[in-house]
Write a protein that holds these residues in place. Structure first.
Motif, mmCIF file in Angstrom:
data_model
loop_
_atom_site.group_PDB
_atom_site.id
_atom_site.type_symbol
_atom_site.label_atom_id
_atom_site.label_comp_id
_atom_site.label_asym_id
_atom_site.label_seq_id
_atom_site.Cartn_x
_atom_site.Cartn_y
_atom_site.Cartn_z
ATOM 1 N N TYR A 1 0.966 -1.390 -0.017
ATOM 2 C CA TYR A 1 0.009 -0.033 -0.144
ATOM 3 C C TYR A 1 0.804 1.448 0.027
ATOM 4 O O TYR A 1 1.795 1.202 0.827
ATOM 5 N N SER A 2 0.399 2.171 -0.861
ATOM 6 C CA SER A 2 0.982 3.549 -0.963
ATOM 7 C C SER A 2 -0.133 4.354 -1.213
ATOM 8 O O SER A 2 -0.876 4.301 -2.158
ATOM 9 N N MET A 3 -0.111 5.730 -0.661
ATOM 10 C CA MET A 3 -0.957 6.592 -0.914
ATOM 11 C C MET A 3 -0.746 7.326 -2.417
ATOM 12 O O MET A 3 -1.713 7.621 -2.756
ATOM 13 N N THR A 4 0.335 6.953 -3.046
ATOM 14 C CA THR A 4 0.397 7.486 -4.385
ATOM 15 C C THR A 4 0.120 6.435 -5.292
ATOM 16 O O THR A 4 0.247 6.898 -6.644
ATOM 17 N N GLU A 5 -0.104 5.514 -5.178
ATOM 18 C CA GLU A 5 -0.546 4.103 -5.904
ATOM 19 C C GLU A 5 -1.884 4.354 -6.391
ATOM 20 O O GLU A 5 -2.732 4.709 -5.704
ATOM 21 N N ILE A 6 -2.495 3.739 -7.508
ATOM 22 C CA ILE A 6 -3.838 3.496 -7.852
ATOM 23 C C ILE A 6 -4.067 1.900 -7.686
ATOM 24 O O ILE A 6 -3.657 1.204 -8.222
ATOM 25 N N PHE A 7 -5.160 1.912 -7.035
ATOM 26 C CA PHE A 7 -5.650 0.363 -6.803
ATOM 27 C C PHE A 7 -7.047 0.156 -7.468
ATOM 28 O O PHE A 7 -7.850 1.090 -7.568
ATOM 29 N N LYS A 8 -7.363 -1.199 -7.779
ATOM 30 C CA LYS A 8 -8.765 -1.267 -8.308
ATOM 31 C C LYS A 8 -9.528 -2.288 -7.529
ATOM 32 O O LYS A 8 -8.750 -3.018 -6.738
ATOM 33 N N LYS A 9 -10.808 -2.337 -7.718
ATOM 34 C CA LYS A 9 -11.523 -3.292 -6.783
ATOM 35 C C LYS A 9 -11.093 -4.849 -7.187
ATOM 36 O O LYS A 9 -10.573 -5.232 -8.194
#
Length: 147
Positions: free
Chosen positions: A96-104
């Protein structure tokens, strides 16, 4: 002898934050007629009108969950978590990083909460992640660092 601290813009004060869903420390950003008008949450950064902390009513006892009902709820939550990540390889979880983009459906590993599953995305910069103990809303994506 009790001293009274004068509250002015820039002072710190406790306020109810709807974004954090808790009473948190805030910084006063606007005053109106000698009263606090607007504050900024020191936890989430949200700006909103001042919401004073509601004092607990005297004589009104809060209903507390018994250990048995709390344990049952916790067991159900953990069983649901186990069901949701069954068959997934935890070694493939993204950090986890606040700058990454994640998807469902992404499996992530958080330094505090551990392995979690992204169960919802709230564009443009929030995700809801199911962890073993509970679900959490986390900030993510390039928009999380607004100036």
């Amino acid at each position: 002898m009790k001293t009274v601290k004068k509250i002015e813009a820039g002072s710190e004060i406790d306020s109810r934050c709807l974004k954090c869903k808790d009473v948190t420390n805030h910084t006063v950003i606007a005053m109106a007629d000698g009263k606090v008008a607007k504050v900024q949450c020191n936890v989430c950064g949200g700006r909103h009108k001042y919401r004073p902390v509601k004092p607990e009513k005297k004589g009104a006892a809060k209903k507390k969950a018994t250990r048995s009902t709390t344990g049952i709820k916790q067991a159900r939550a953990e069983a649901y978590y186990d069901e949701m990540i069954a068959g997934r390889d935890p070694s493939e979880a993204m950090a986890y990083s606040m700058t990454e983009i994640f998807k469902k459906g992404d499996l992530i590993v958080h330094p505090t909460f551990g392995i979690g599953l992204v169960i919802e995305t709230e564009m443009p910069d929030k995700i809801e992640v199911l962890f073993r103990q509970e679900s959490k809303f986390l900030i993510c994506g390039p928009l999380s660092f607004k100036c």
